[in-house]
Design a protein around this motif. Structure first.
Motif, PDB file in Angstrom:
ATOM      1  N   VAL A  15      -7.596 -12.109  -3.519  1.00 15.88           N
ATOM      2  CA  VAL A  15      -6.199 -11.856  -3.888  1.00 15.88           C
ATOM      3  C   VAL A  15      -5.244 -12.836  -3.212  1.00 15.88           C
ATOM      4  CG1 VAL A  15      -4.323 -10.168  -3.835  1.00 15.88           C
ATOM      5  CG2 VAL A  15      -6.656  -9.427  -4.366  1.00 15.88           C
ATOM      6  N   GLN A  38      -4.611 -15.923  -5.038  1.00 19.15           N
ATOM      7  CA  GLN A  38      -3.682 -15.723  -6.153  1.00 19.15           C
ATOM      8  C   GLN A  38      -2.235 -15.734  -5.645  1.00 19.15           C
ATOM      9  OE1 GLN A  38      -4.394 -12.035  -8.255  1.00 19.15           O
ATOM     10  NE2 GLN A  38      -2.316 -11.975  -9.081  1.00 19.15           N
ATOM     11  N   ILE A  88      -2.798  -4.941  -0.660  1.00 19.60           N
ATOM     12  CA  ILE A  88      -4.116  -5.365  -1.157  1.00 19.60           C
ATOM     13  C   ILE A  88      -5.129  -4.314  -0.739  1.00 19.60           C
ATOM     14  CG2 ILE A  88      -5.905  -7.132  -1.110  1.00 19.60           C
ATOM     15  CD1 ILE A  88      -3.782  -9.177  -0.380  1.00 19.60           C
ATOM     16  N   PHE A 106      -2.385  -4.721  -5.308  1.00 19.92           N
ATOM     17  CA  PHE A 106      -3.342  -5.681  -5.857  1.00 19.92           C
ATOM     18  C   PHE A 106      -4.754  -5.150  -5.615  1.00 19.92           C
ATOM     19  CE2 PHE A 106       0.422  -8.209  -5.213  1.00 19.92           C
ATOM     20  CZ  PHE A 106       0.417  -9.095  -6.278  1.00 19.92           C
TER      21      PHE A 106
END
Length: 440
Positions: A322, A325, A281, A315
């Motif tokens: 994130v 998700q 991320i 991501f």
């Protein structure tokens, strides 16, 4: 070499010190509990400071003990003398009256720093415990903040009220000092002398500011537009130890999540272990641009090389968005690492309290770059205890793997590894690597 610190009473209580402040400091220095209690009749008096030296009653009570004797051969540590017991009682009184555990003096030392330098371990531990209580209180009040070496600020109304009263008391003391000197024709009474901490002009970096800043990559560091060190190559050994702790035996095929790509140091090490899942991320546009370059090890070709679609993926976005998700998708990981920039401890705590339980496999391991308060030993020790308590609240055990940090090129501002870096964010010769697992 810096000049030795003069710990004498004459050096620490300046001629400019107002009489009221002088009286409090003298009583603290003399460990006179009864006399001191009579002077702590208003909120804020327990943290009053000499306008020239920044000496507080806590500093004075500790400094008056002088340096501890060296342990004799065969002894682990010297037995404390009677002055330490007297100081302990005074320090406890001061904390009960609102003394601030991490106020700094003109030498950029907190009371705990003075106690550590003098070898007064019992008094140092008192200051650590006070810091832990303060940080836990901020947590309960939803008033988290990064540990500061100077004056504290907090968005919570109660904390603001306390700080305002303390600042008012300090301003009154400074005004009194200025008026006293003005009578002798030395200064203008409208320009009161007020102690300014050495780090008063330091501007903390917020996540929003960081994400808007321009980043500069070179071979050994990643800097933001204000020359703050976002990530540096000297951290490589720490990253190597972290990977070994998260994936014992360097077993291949593990599921890995890393939050914060930076220079890609730890992700390169994870990739070498050929994970079955490797998610990253990252939110900063400049880092994402760096990742997308043709010669990047983590660009589109890397994503295509995963054992299945989506197994290897960067991501894009803030982790706060994130991870929601990932949780919705039911993703689970064997190893999770967290290393962001421009965020305070509250964000790390939110991550391991609210999200790690849903993302980490029952047998998995979680860790983070432990730079919490690493510019000052007492702050590092305070955060160690705070993290342990909050991890327990999250159902996590934390073990600390302590290792040496090679300080040869890290020991001087603006030199060695810090050349070109605005502020040294690491000053300690030991690193505590956290390894978090589920209880039971």
């Amino acid at each position: 070499m810096p000049s030795p610190i003069d710990d004498s009473l004459q050096a620490r209580i300046s001629p400019e010190c107002p009489q009221e402040t002088r009286d409090i400091l003298y009583h603290a220095w003399g460990h006179d509990r009864s006399g001191l209690k009579k002077l702590l009749n208003e909120r804020g008096k327990a943290s009053i400071q000499d306008p020239r030296t920044g000496e507080t009653p806590l500093h004075a009570a500790i400094r008056a003990c002088g340096p501890a004797d060296e342990p004799t051969e065969g002894e682990e540590e010297q037995e404390e003398d009677g002055s330490v017991e007297e100081a302990r009682e005074v320090i406890q009184d001061l904390f009960l009256n609102g003394a601030i555990w991490n106020d700094v003096d003109a030498n950029n030392e907190t009371p705990g720093c003075v106690a550590y330098r003098l070898g007064r371990k019992a008094l140092y531990n008192l200051c650590v415990d006070a810091g832990v209580r303060a940080e836990l209180l901020f947590a309960l009040m939803d008033g988290y903040e990064e540990l500061s070496s100077g004056e504290e600020e907090d968005d919570n109304e109660d904390a603001d009220e306390v700080m305002a009263e303390q600042e008012e008391a300090a301003a009154a003391a400074a005004t009194a000092a200025a008026e006293a000197k003005a009578q002798d024709g030395d200064v203008d009474a409208e320009e009161p002398l007020k102690f300014i901490p050495p780090d008063a002009n330091e501007i903390p970096v917020t996540s929003e500011e960081y994400l808007k800043s321009k980043l500069t990559y070179d071979d050994d560091k990643l800097l933001d537009s204000d020359l703050n060190g976002v990530m540096m190559a000297w951290e490589t050994d720490i990253m190597r130890r972290s990977v070994a702790a998260l994936i014992p035996g360097e077993e291949q095929g593990k599921r890995v999540l890393n939050i914060g790509f930076g220079m890609g140091i730890i992700d390169g090490m994870f990739a070498d272990l050929k994970p079955s899942k490797h998610h990253i991320i990252e939110a900063h546009p400049a880092v994402l641009e760096h990742i997308s370059k043709p010669d990047s090890k983590f660009g589109s070709e890397w994503e295509k090389s995963g054992p299945e679609e989506g197994a290897y993926k960067v991501f894009v976005g803030k982790w706060q968005d994130v991870v929601l998700q990932l949780l919705e998708q039911g993703e689970l990981y064997d190893a999770i690492y967290f290393d962001t920039f421009g965020e305070d401890y509250s964000q790390l705590r939110t991550f391991f309290m609210e999200h790690v339980p849903g993302l980490l496999d029952q047998e998995g391991r979680f860790s983070f770059f432990n730079g919490l308060g690493a510019d000052r030993r007492i702050c590092y020790d305070v955060y160690t205890k705070v993290v342990e308590m909050h991890c327990a609240d999250a159902g996590l055990d934390v073990e600390w793997e302590e290792s040496d940090v090679d300080m040869e090129k890290l020991d001087e501002d603006g030199e060695g590894e810090w050349k070109g870096v605005r502020r040294r964010y690491w000053t300690l010769d030991k690193y505590r690597l956290p390894v978090c697992t589920f209880m039971g």
